[in-house]
Motif scaffolding. Structure first.
Motif, PDB file in Angstrom:
ATOM      1  N   GLN A  98       0.855  -1.180   0.000  1.00  0.00           N
ATOM      2  CA  GLN A  98       0.000   0.000   0.000  1.00  0.00           C
ATOM      3  C   GLN A  98       0.895   1.235   0.000  1.00  0.00           C
ATOM      4  O   GLN A  98       1.984   1.228   0.591  1.00  0.00           O
ATOM      5  N   TYR A  99       0.431   2.295  -0.649  1.00  0.00           N
ATOM      6  CA  TYR A  99       1.175   3.553  -0.644  1.00  0.00           C
ATOM      7  C   TYR A  99       0.202   4.713  -0.471  1.00  0.00           C
ATOM      8  O   TYR A  99      -1.000   4.602  -0.761  1.00  0.00           O
ATOM      9  N   ARG A 100       0.722   5.827  -0.010  1.00  0.00           N
ATOM     10  CA  ARG A 100      -0.074   7.053   0.032  1.00  0.00           C
ATOM     11  C   ARG A 100       0.843   8.263  -0.016  1.00  0.00           C
ATOM     12  O   ARG A 100       1.961   8.241   0.533  1.00  0.00           O
ATOM     13  N   PHE A 101       0.395   9.310  -0.675  1.00  0.00           N
ATOM     14  CA  PHE A 101       1.105  10.580  -0.694  1.00  0.00           C
ATOM     15  C   PHE A 101       0.522  11.485   0.385  1.00  0.00           C
ATOM     16  O   PHE A 101      -0.639  11.348   0.772  1.00  0.00           O
ATOM     17  N   PHE A 102       1.339  12.425   0.845  1.00  0.00           N
ATOM     18  CA  PHE A 102       0.863  13.353   1.866  1.00  0.00           C
ATOM     19  C   PHE A 102       1.780  14.576   1.862  1.00  0.00           C
ATOM     20  O   PHE A 102       2.871  14.561   1.285  1.00  0.00           O
ATOM     21  N   GLY A 103       1.363  15.646   2.553  1.00  0.00           N
ATOM     22  CA  GLY A 103       2.225  16.802   2.767  1.00  0.00           C
ATOM     23  C   GLY A 103       2.555  17.573   1.508  1.00  0.00           C
ATOM     24  O   GLY A 103       1.913  17.444   0.465  1.00  0.00           O
ATOM     25  N   GLU A 104       3.622  18.382   1.635  1.00  0.00           N
ATOM     26  CA  GLU A 104       4.035  19.281   0.568  1.00  0.00           C
ATOM     27  C   GLU A 104       5.312  18.788  -0.101  1.00  0.00           C
ATOM     28  O   GLU A 104       6.184  18.212   0.556  1.00  0.00           O
ATOM     29  N   GLN A 105       5.423  19.051  -1.378  1.00  0.00           N
ATOM     30  CA  GLN A 105       6.603  18.652  -2.137  1.00  0.00           C
ATOM     31  C   GLN A 105       7.834  19.413  -1.658  1.00  0.00           C
ATOM     32  O   GLN A 105       7.745  20.556  -1.198  1.00  0.00           O
ATOM     33  N   ALA A 106       9.008  18.780  -1.762  1.00  0.00           N
ATOM     34  CA  ALA A 106      10.272  19.424  -1.392  1.00  0.00           C
ATOM     35  C   ALA A 106      10.500  20.664  -2.250  1.00  0.00           C
ATOM     36  O   ALA A 106      10.051  20.745  -3.410  1.00  0.00           O
ATOM     37  N   THR A 107      11.202  21.630  -1.696  1.00  0.00           N
ATOM     38  CA  THR A 107      11.483  22.881  -2.397  1.00  0.00           C
ATOM     39  C   THR A 107      12.182  22.617  -3.724  1.00  0.00           C
ATOM     40  O   THR A 107      13.183  21.897  -3.781  1.00  0.00           O
ATOM     41  N   ALA A 108      11.631  23.204  -4.791  1.00  0.00           N
ATOM     42  CA  ALA A 108      12.191  23.102  -6.141  1.00  0.00           C
ATOM     43  C   ALA A 108      12.198  21.676  -6.677  1.00  0.00           C
ATOM     44  O   ALA A 108      12.985  21.335  -7.569  1.00  0.00           O
ATOM     45  N   TYR A 183      -6.659   8.597  -7.991  1.00  0.00           N
ATOM     46  CA  TYR A 183      -6.741   8.495  -6.531  1.00  0.00           C
ATOM     47  C   TYR A 183      -6.212   9.780  -5.892  1.00  0.00           C
ATOM     48  O   TYR A 183      -5.026   9.879  -5.571  1.00  0.00           O
ATOM     49  N   PRO A 184      -7.074  10.781  -5.716  1.00  0.00           N
ATOM     50  CA  PRO A 184      -6.651  12.019  -5.051  1.00  0.00           C
ATOM     51  C   PRO A 184      -6.637  11.837  -3.532  1.00  0.00           C
ATOM     52  O   PRO A 184      -7.089  10.812  -3.003  1.00  0.00           O
ATOM     53  N   GLY A 185      -6.115  12.845  -2.831  1.00  0.00           N
ATOM     54  CA  GLY A 185      -6.123  12.802  -1.378  1.00  0.00           C
ATOM     55  C   GLY A 185      -4.977  11.995  -0.800  1.00  0.00           C
ATOM     56  O   GLY A 185      -4.046  11.596  -1.510  1.00  0.00           O
ATOM     57  N   ASP A 186      -5.086  11.740   0.517  1.00  0.00           N
ATOM     58  CA  ASP A 186      -4.001  11.100   1.260  1.00  0.00           C
ATOM     59  C   ASP A 186      -4.301   9.656   1.633  1.00  0.00           C
ATOM     60  O   ASP A 186      -3.620   9.080   2.486  1.00  0.00           O
ATOM     61  N   SER A 246      12.132   7.766  -4.200  1.00  0.00           N
ATOM     62  CA  SER A 246      12.018   9.105  -3.614  1.00  0.00           C
ATOM     63  C   SER A 246      12.212  10.111  -4.739  1.00  0.00           C
ATOM     64  O   SER A 246      13.304  10.199  -5.314  1.00  0.00           O
ATOM     65  N   GLU A 247      11.138  10.866  -5.062  1.00  0.00           N
ATOM     66  CA  GLU A 247      11.209  11.786  -6.195  1.00  0.00           C
ATOM     67  C   GLU A 247      10.833  13.222  -5.840  1.00  0.00           C
ATOM     68  O   GLU A 247      10.504  14.001  -6.718  1.00  0.00           O
ATOM     69  N   SER A 248      10.854  13.571  -4.565  1.00  0.00           N
ATOM     70  CA  SER A 248      10.668  14.941  -4.051  1.00  0.00           C
ATOM     71  C   SER A 248       9.322  15.174  -3.389  1.00  0.00           C
ATOM     72  O   SER A 248       9.107  16.254  -2.820  1.00  0.00           O
ATOM     73  N   HIS A 249       8.401  14.209  -3.405  1.00  0.00           N
ATOM     74  CA  HIS A 249       7.135  14.391  -2.681  1.00  0.00           C
ATOM     75  C   HIS A 249       7.035  13.347  -1.572  1.00  0.00           C
ATOM     76  O   HIS A 249       7.299  12.162  -1.811  1.00  0.00           O
ATOM     77  N   PRO A 250       6.662  13.757  -0.359  1.00  0.00           N
ATOM     78  CA  PRO A 250       6.522  12.786   0.729  1.00  0.00           C
ATOM     79  C   PRO A 250       5.548  11.664   0.365  1.00  0.00           C
ATOM     80  O   PRO A 250       4.474  11.888  -0.199  1.00  0.00           O
ATOM     81  N   VAL A 251       5.955  10.440   0.688  1.00  0.00           N
ATOM     82  CA  VAL A 251       5.161   9.263   0.375  1.00  0.00           C
ATOM     83  C   VAL A 251       5.452   8.204   1.430  1.00  0.00           C
ATOM     84  O   VAL A 251       6.529   8.207   2.037  1.00  0.00           O
ATOM     85  N   ALA A 252       4.494   7.318   1.659  1.00  0.00           N
ATOM     86  CA  ALA A 252       4.678   6.240   2.634  1.00  0.00           C
ATOM     87  C   ALA A 252       4.310   4.909   1.989  1.00  0.00           C
ATOM     88  O   ALA A 252       3.426   4.836   1.121  1.00  0.00           O
TER      89      ALA A 252
END
Length: 261
Positions: A98-108, A183-186, A246-252
């Motif tokens: 299972q995976y999910r994205f969350f939070g804000e992308q890393a700067t730049a 699949y939008p959201g967290d 790991s491509e610059s956006h927080p993910v679990a």
């Protein structure tokens, strides 16, 4: 009495000479690759850093999940793409998590990398990656999160240093969209990859097959020259390592399991 005794002896001899019943092979079983507590068996490789250097604690464990975060990065993301490799190569298997994205992308972080990660299969040996190499030669199951509006499929295909065959035709494009839902959201999303050596690969999301292709192979030239052990373009890819991206956006990532076939 003698006849009865002789019959019993004959039956005993015949029974003893029968070949032993063959045991049925054990059915394939799911095996966990992550215990929810440690990253034992997993090794990071981040662009600009040596294999095993988990720069700025990019990969860590939070709430029984492997989490990717960038709080410790100084300044911009600076293309420090990372991959967390499992210790063993595999050939034919099912891999699910299972995976999910969350939070804000890393700067730049690149625009295209917003809510973007991946499961990399048939990867080159992580020990062979150059320090400045950003992606391994592999087949990428691209994981995307949806935006506030519009469609954005997940479990797509990207091909760093590789090509595949679709509908009997060699395809040399870099990325291909699946027919998954958006699949939008967290929320957590279930994804599975079926890999049959160098013949067939399927991407499955929430139980639905969303992309199928065949004959994964070396190709494209962008990465393969830096990894001569892979062979020339057209060389079949029948096995390799698995990594999480790991491509610059927080993910679990959690509930990571494999079934060898």
């Amino acid at each position: 009495m003698r006849h009865l005794l002789a019959t019993l002896i004959l039956v005993t001899i015949v029974w003893a000479c029968q070949p032993a019943a063959k045991e049925e092979p054990a059915a394939p079983a799911w095996v966990s690759l992550f215990d929810g507590k440690t990253m034992e068996g997993w090794t990071p490789k981040i662009r600009g850093h040596a294999l095993g250097d988990n720069y700025a604690n990019t990969f860590r464990i939070t709430d029984s999940a492997i989490t990717v975060g960038y709080e410790g990065y100084e300044g911009e993301f600076a293309d420090r793409f990372g991959h967390l490799f499992y210790k063993s190569p595999y050939s034919s298997y099912r891999f699910r998590m299972q995976y999910r994205f969350f939070g804000e992308q890393a700067t730049a972080g690149p625009d295209w990398a917003w809510r973007n990660s991946g499961i990399m299969v048939h990867c080159q040996d992580p020990n062979s990656m150059a320090v400045e190499q950003d992606f391994p030669l592999c087949i990428e199951v691209q994981l995307l999160g949806g935006r506030d509006s519009g469609e954005r499929t997940t479990a797509n295909l990207c091909t760093p240093g590789t090509n595949v065959v679709m509908d009997g035709e060699l395809r040399t494009d870099h990325c291909f969209v699946s027919n998954s839902k958006t699949y939008p959201g967290d929320g957590w999303v279930n994804v599975m990859v079926e890999v049959f050596a160098d013949s067939l690969i399927r991407h499955i999301v929430e139980g639905d097959t969303v992309l199928t292709y065949t004959k994964p192979q070396v190709g494209g030239g962008a990465i393969s020259p830096a990894y001569p052990a892979a062979g020339p373009d057209g060389t079949p890819l029948g096995k390799g390592w698995i990594s999480l991206q790991s491509e610059s956006h927080p993910v679990a990532f959690r509930n990571i399991e494999i079934m060898e076939l």
